[in-house]
Design a protein around this motif. Structure first.
Motif, PDB file in Angstrom:
ATOM      1  N   PRO A  37      93.191  -5.338  88.838  1.00  0.00           N
ATOM      2  CA  PRO A  37      93.847  -4.040  88.637  1.00  0.00           C
ATOM      3  C   PRO A  37      93.496  -3.014  89.707  1.00  0.00           C
ATOM      4  O   PRO A  37      94.288  -2.113  89.982  1.00  0.00           O
ATOM      5  N   SER A  38      92.321  -3.152  90.323  1.00  0.00           N
ATOM      6  CA  SER A  38      91.935  -2.197  91.363  1.00  0.00           C
ATOM      7  C   SER A  38      92.844  -2.325  92.589  1.00  0.00           C
ATOM      8  O   SER A  38      93.164  -1.323  93.247  1.00  0.00           O
ATOM      9  N   LYS A  80      96.023  -3.345  92.500  1.00  0.00           N
ATOM     10  CA  LYS A  80      97.290  -2.749  92.071  1.00  0.00           C
ATOM     11  C   LYS A  80      97.222  -1.228  92.148  1.00  0.00           C
ATOM     12  O   LYS A  80      98.131  -0.580  92.692  1.00  0.00           O
ATOM     13  N   LYS A  81      96.141  -0.651  91.650  1.00  0.00           N
ATOM     14  CA  LYS A  81      95.994   0.804  91.668  1.00  0.00           C
ATOM     15  C   LYS A  81      95.908   1.331  93.093  1.00  0.00           C
ATOM     16  O   LYS A  81      96.477   2.384  93.425  1.00  0.00           O
ATOM     17  N   GLU A 119      99.414   1.344  94.577  1.00  0.00           N
ATOM     18  CA  GLU A 119     100.198   2.393  93.915  1.00  0.00           C
ATOM     19  C   GLU A 119      99.801   3.780  94.434  1.00  0.00           C
ATOM     20  O   GLU A 119     100.665   4.639  94.661  1.00  0.00           O
ATOM     21  N   THR A 120      98.503   3.991  94.629  1.00  0.00           N
ATOM     22  CA  THR A 120      98.021   5.284  95.116  1.00  0.00           C
ATOM     23  C   THR A 120      98.541   5.566  96.522  1.00  0.00           C
ATOM     24  O   THR A 120      98.930   6.699  96.843  1.00  0.00           O
TER      25      THR A 120
END
Length: 292
Positions: free
Chosen positions: A191-192, A194-195, A198-199
């Motif tokens: 998830p890191s 993906k984040k 996205e950021t």
């Protein structure tokens, strides 16, 4: 219009462990043709100049820079309208404009030759740079990209993306894009990552999105350019890339004499971030064999 180039930079020395070798870190801006282009440089040695894709920014290469800068000077830029770079609202956006910005940064930094590479949109800019200034290349790296012009279907996809961002904001297009940037497995297990991606996308300006989507929709046909490339070339693509599937990279490899193709298993469009270790190994191995 004449170019007015202004640069602001800070140089620091970075020490790693007990090593006595310092890496030079430099960051600044170049004003060119109505825009202020942010760049970052890290490391010493032969230059690798990397150009990000849509709608990302130079920090997309974070994990690549960390590995590559041990042996090379790695320069990244934020394309106009992305992250720290500003843009000229009067410019509709084109591959040629981005290529000229990159050359302006190279000129101000005194970079005569470099391994120039790019991911997706950045790869299309790289090919345009080769048409404009082949003498500036010591090598080429094409990541998750293609040489084809946009089809009518793709042109309308980019137009729709721009209209959605204008109607609902830049953040509204992030869910549309992230699903193709990384695999579902990576999204669930990392998830890191993906984040992080996205950021990066959320840091894009609306003008940057409008201009980049137009550049993607109106990009020139680079297929004839492929057979003219006379520098060592590496092509990297994720096996599960659904934006520009592997077949496009295979066709580029067939048309660029002596090029090397690396297909990374279990990775999608953002291959060099999703599996940075594999991408870094591919680049470093290729560079060790081909760069003098």
């Amino acid at each position: 219009m004449s170019k007015r180039i202004v640069i602001a930079a800070v140089t620091t020395a970075l020490m790693a462990g007990s090593s006595t070798l310092a890496q030079t870190a430099q960051e600044g801006f170049v004003d060119v043709n109505g825009a202020r282009i942010h760049y970052s440089s890290r490391g010493q040695g032969p230059v690798m100049f990397l150009i990000h894709g849509f709608p990302l920014n130079g920090n997309f290469f974070r994990d690549n820079v960390a590995a590559l800068s041990k042996n090379y000077q790695v320069v990244t830029v934020d394309l106009r309208g992305f992250s720290q770079s500003t843009t000229d609202k009067a410019d509709p956006g084109s591959i040629g404009t981005y290529a000229n910005d990159a050359l302006a940064v190279m000129d101000k930094l005194g970079i005569k030759k470099a391994v120039i590479g790019g991911m997706s949109l950045g790869g299309q800019i790289t090919l345009d740079l080769y048409r404009k200034a082949p003498e500036r290349f010591s090598g080429m790296v094409l990541i998750a990209t293609l040489a084809n012009p946009a089809s009518i279907t793709e042109q309308n996809l980019w137009k729709g993306m721009s209209l959605q961002a204008q109607a609902y904001g830049v953040k509204s297009i992030v869910p549309e894009l992230i699903k193709d940037m990384i695999t579902g497995k990576t999204a669930a297990s990392m998830p890191s990552t993906k984040k992080f991606i996205e950021t990066l996308m959320k840091a894009s300006s609306l003008e940057g999105i409008k201009q980049a989507t137009n550049a993607l929709a109106t990009r020139p046909d680079s297929l004839p350019t492929l057979k003219t490339i006379r520098v060592p070339t590496l092509i990297v693509v994720g096996q599960e890339d659904t934006v520009y599937p592997v077949v496009f990279s295979q066709k580029m490899a067939q048309n660029i004499a002596g090029s090397k193709l690396v297909v990374v298993p279990g990775a999608a469009h953002a291959v060099n971030a999703e599996n940075a270790a594999a991408a870094n190994k591919a680049i470093l191995d290729w560079a060790a064999q081909n760069l003098k």
